[in-house]
Structure formats: structure tokens, C-alpha cells
Design an enzyme around this catalytic site. Structure first.
Site, PDB file in Angstrom:
ATOM      1  N   GLY A 252     -84.029  80.255   7.986  1.00  0.00           N
ATOM      2  CA  GLY A 252     -83.508  79.522   9.140  1.00  0.00           C
ATOM      3  C   GLY A 252     -83.887  78.060   9.002  1.00  0.00           C
ATOM      4  O   GLY A 252     -84.721  77.694   8.176  1.00  0.00           O
ATOM      5  N   LYS A 253     -83.271  77.222   9.761  1.00  0.00           N
ATOM      6  CA  LYS A 253     -83.657  75.800   9.766  1.00  0.00           C
ATOM      7  C   LYS A 253     -83.139  75.165  11.044  1.00  0.00           C
ATOM      8  O   LYS A 253     -82.123  75.601  11.599  1.00  0.00           O
ATOM      9  CB  LYS A 253     -83.056  75.083   8.559  1.00  0.00           C
ATOM     10  CG  LYS A 253     -83.811  73.833   8.174  1.00  0.00           C
ATOM     11  CD  LYS A 253     -85.040  74.152   7.355  1.00  0.00           C
ATOM     12  CE  LYS A 253     -85.832  72.914   6.988  1.00  0.00           C
ATOM     13  NZ  LYS A 253     -86.866  73.216   6.002  1.00  0.00           N
ATOM     14  N   GLY A 254     -83.834  74.126  11.496  1.00  0.00           N
ATOM     15  CA  GLY A 254     -83.386  73.427  12.696  1.00  0.00           C
ATOM     16  C   GLY A 254     -83.472  71.934  12.500  1.00  0.00           C
ATOM     17  O   GLY A 254     -84.169  71.449  11.602  1.00  0.00           O
TER      18      GLY A 254
END
Ligand code: NAD
Length: 428
Positions: A117-119
Site C-alpha cells: 500500500g502507499k499514501g
């Protein structure tokens, strides 16, 4: 839509600097070697979930501004998503998608039970006060919290975020769920459930990868002249640990400029100067150069540890190093890969070289859930074991398929995730 064939650069949509296209092309090369069928390729390439949130924020001067934030969960078949949160003005959805996918492959390379995941939040932290950053962080966390959780998605620091940011996220999440939930983020301060060794972990992993790669190509650490781009969590700490291993760090940079001393920098003194003055400029024992000169410097090892797209088709011919160890995510483009390979330059890819961070994040998550904390020696020795095993597995895979270390790492990673799909089946 992303381009996902190994020969995608022959198509009109090709953009050398688009990180998601770069990820998709390397994925396609690995999938070709593995003989994956079209359906599985589609599943593995497509992000499982993407969220965009507006972040209305009260500024210190009383005005109201709206920032935009993203969280992309690329794949959660091997476990909860794991990946950092970045605050920067040039954050965009394709970048966050690519970073999320890289996390899937990275977690798989080091075989920790997470997906990717990444934000990111589009903002310029240099123009924001601490109080404004805190309000942005808390509102962003609230915006994405339906898809977060220790069993769902566990963020960590990335560019311009740190343990302070992680503490705010942990607190915001905990206030909403009405219990202190330390395992919601990693990279936290030690006395809030952080792990010993986490702040050094990515740099330590870069140092271990560099050392293993030198052994592979027969380069002695004491003979190596190393150029490090970036002096933050990865570059600064990585340079410090490589310096301690006896390597000669001849250049270190930050976003404003580059230090160079061919006899070697006193890295602790440089980092002290940086902490004191917030710039490398003015450090007396080295010349101060433009950043555009750094990657052309004469050296044996180059460690890009700043941002994406630094080694491209424009400058790959001028690189002097024999070995590149990617501390940053995505510092080398697909076209540059080919040039470097033709020139016999060995590249230790990001999804292996900078995987020390997520490995110790995994340790932190395990310790938080167990409520039992390890000594720094245990953390470092387990990190060492995982990194050296991963290096060896990638090297063996690359040799078996007759490909570069990068494509070897992708083959290893994609195969492990594809195997999980075979075991779990596709629920539809
Ligand atoms: P950071 O914000 O701590 O440091 C970034 C550094 O790069 C700073 O010194 C900045 O001044 C410098 N920089 C930016 N643009 C530059 C340029 N054009 N030339 C030279 N220097 C430049 O960020 P970080 O955590 O060290 O992350 C660096 C890279 O490593 C990113 O690609 C990140 O995604 C990746 N990464 C970080 C971690 C981690 O645990 N922090 C883990 C894996 C990968």
C-alpha cells in the site's frame, strides 16, 4: 491506462518518467519469464483499492485550505497492506499506485506477510507549520481510516513524514476506535510502541545490500568510493553505516546541493552540520557542487537515495559507477536499465536494496501485537538474516533466468504472490 508489455516503450503512450508504467513494464518482463496467463497478470497488476480524500484544513492565519490525499492498496493477498505516506507537492495518483505496487513486490522479496500500500498528500511541508501539518495528518487519517487497521493496512513514514507524523496517525486512529492501537502504523517513537532499530533499518538494509553486492562483484569495501544522493532517513543513515563499514563516501547531497571530497567525507560531521544548519552548504571540508553534477562524479558505487527518475536515458551513459544500489524507490527508469545493463553496471534494485525498512516495520508490527519488545541486537541480527537471504534468493533467481538482479527480484516476488492466488483461488 498503464502500459504493461515488456516492449511498451514502442507505444505512443509511453512516458519514461511515469513510475506506474515503469513498474508495469518490469512486472510484464517477470510475468513473461514465469509464463503467467493473461488473467493472473491483470489481477496482479491492478490495484485492489484506491481512495482519494479531500482534506479541509484550518490554516494558522484563519483561512481554510483543501489538500488532496490518496491511499492505494495494491494487493492484500499475502496479508495487510503495508507502505509509507508521503507529503510532497508533486504527489500524484500514478506515483502512489507505483509505490503501492513496489511495496507488494518488496514485501514478497523479503517474504514478510504483507501486501503493498502507499499514501500521499499533495502539500509542501516547507510552507506549513507544525500545527498545520498535524491538522492535515489527523484529517487525512480520518478520511482513510475505514480502510486502515492492523489487519487491513498499516502505514509508515516516507518522504517528509517521520515518527512524529506516525504518532499523530496512531493517536487519531486510537481516539476513533476508542482504544490505543499501536499496531496501526510503524515507524513510531520508541515509547509509543516503536521498534528499536527502525529508524536506521532502511539505511542498514542499503548498507547490507551494498556489502553483499560488493562481495558478488569482487569489490573490497575499503577500495570503494561511494556517491550517495539524498541525506535523509535512507541516504544519510545509509551513508553513515557504509562509512562505518570502511567505505569511502566521496559525495553526499540533499535537494539543494552536493558535497564532494575525493578523499572521503567525515559523514558524522556532515550530518551534524546538516542538523545544525539545515543545509549542506558551508561544510568546510568539501567542495559544494550543483546537484546536476553529482551523478556524473567519478566513483565505484552510486547510491541514489532521494527521489524517483534520477537515472534516465539522458544521463545513464555518463554514470561512472560499476555498482548502483537503489536506496530510493524508482530512481532508475526502464530505458536507463537497458543502458546500464549493456554497460555491465550491476544494479541492486529498490525492491531488494531498500527493503530493510519494511522488514523492521514488520518486526515492529509483530512486537506491538505481542506486546513484547526486542533488543536492538535481536532486531539487527534478524534484519541481517532476512536481507542476506533475500539477496541470495534474488541472485540465484537472476542467474537461473539469465536476467538482471532487478528482473530476478521481480520474478521472485511475482511468483510468490501468484502462488498465493493459486492457493486461495479467486473469489467471484
Ligand atoms: P527523506 O525525506 O528523509 O529524505 C529525502 C532526502 O532526499 C533529503 O535529504 C532531500 O533533501 C533529498 N533530495 C530530494 N530531492 C533531491 C535531489 N533531486 N537531489 C538530491 N537530494 C534530494 O526521505 P527518505 O525516507 O530518506 O526517502 C528517500 C527515498 O527512499 C524515497 O524514494 C523513499 O520512498 C525511499 N524509501 C524510504 C524508506 C524509509 O524507511 N524512509 C524505505 C524504503 C524506501
Amino acid at each position: 491506462m498503464p502500459i504493461a508489455t515488456a516492449e511498451a516503450e514502442n507505444t505512443p503512450q509511453f512516458d519514461e518518467l511515469n513510475p506506474f508504467q515503469a513498474m508495469a513494464q518490469r512486472f510484464a518482463m517477470a510475468a513473461d519469464h514465469l509464463g503467467l496467463d493473461a488473467g493472473v497478470r491483470d489481477v496482479l497488476r491492478t490495484p485492489d483499492r484506491e481512495m482519494t480524500v479531500a482534506i479541509p484544513t484550518l490554516m494558522d492565519d484563519g483561512s481554510l485550505r483543501v489538500f488532496i490525499g490518496y491511499r492505494v492498496q495494491h494487493n492484500f493477498s499475502r496479508g495487510p497492506c503495508k507502505g509509507g505516506i508521503r507529503f510532497a507537492p508533486d504527489v500524484n495518483i500514478d506515483e502512489v499506485r507505483a509505490l503501492a505496487a513496489w511495496m507488494t513486490w518488496k514485501c514478497s522479496v523479503v517474504d514478510v506477510p504483507f501486501g503493498g500500500g502507499k499514501g500521499g498528500v499533495i502539500c509542501d511541508p516547507r510552507e506549513l507549520s507544525e500545527a498545520e501539518l498535524e491538522r492535515i495528518t489527523r484529517r487525512y487519517t480520518t478520511g482513510i481510516m475505514d480502510i486502515l487497521g492492523p489487519d487491513r493496512d498499516v502505514p509508515a513514514p516516507d518522504i517528509n513524514t517521520n515518527e512524529r507524523t506516525m504518532a499523530w496517525i496512531m493517536d487519531t486512529y486510537s481516539m476513533h476506535v476508542r482504544r490505543t492501537t499501536t499496531a496501526i502504523v510503524t515507524g513510531k517513537p520508541l515509547n509509543l510502541g516503536g521498534s528499536r532499530g527502525r529508524s536506521e533499518a532502511t539505511g542498514r538494509g542499503v548498507m547490507i545490500s551494498c556489502r553483499e553486492a560488493m562481495r558478488k562483484i569482487g569489490m573490497r569495501p575499503e577500495d570503494a568510493r561511494v556517491v550517495v544522493q539524498g541525506s535523509g532517513n535512507v541516504g544519510g543513515i545509509g551513508a553513515m553505516l557504509m562509512h562505518r563499514e570502511g567505505m569511502r563516501i566521496v559525495s553526499l547531497s540533499d535537494m539543494y546541493g552536493t558535497l564532494h571530497n575525493e578523499h572521503g567525507l567525515d559523514v558524522p560531521a556532515v550530518l551534524k552540520h546538516l542538523r545544525e544548519y539545515r543545509t549542506l552548504e558551508g561544510y568546510a571540508e568539501a567542495e559544494y557542487l550543483q546537484n546536476s553534477e553529482q551523478l556524473d562524479l567519478d566513483c565505484d558505487v552510486l547510491v541514489p537515495a532521494a527521489v524517483e527518475n534520477q537515472i534516465t536515458s539522458e544521463n545513464a551513459e555518463r554514470i561512472k559507477a560499476r555498482l548502483i544500489v537503489e536506496g530510493a524507490n524508482g530512481p532508475t527508469t526502464v530505458l536507463a536499465d537497458r543502458i546500464l545493463e549493456d554497460r555491465g553496471i550491476v544494479v541492486i534494485p529498490d525492491i531488494l536494496a531498500n527493503a530493510g525498512g519494511v522488514t523492521v516495520s514488520y518486526f515492529e508490527w509483530v512486537q506491538d501485537r505481542a506486546g513484547f519488545f526486542w533488543t536492538e541486537e535481536i532486531v539487527n541480527s534478524r534484519l541481517e538474516l532476512i536481507m542476506t537471504n533475500a539477496f541470495q534468493s534474488v541472485d540465484e533467481t537472476a542467474t537461473r533466468y539469465g536476467v538482471s538482479m532487478r528482473i530476478g527480484a521481480y520474478i521472485l516476488a511475482v511468483d510468490r504472490v501468484a502462488e498465493v492466488y493459486k492457493l486461495r483461488g479467486v473469489y467471484s
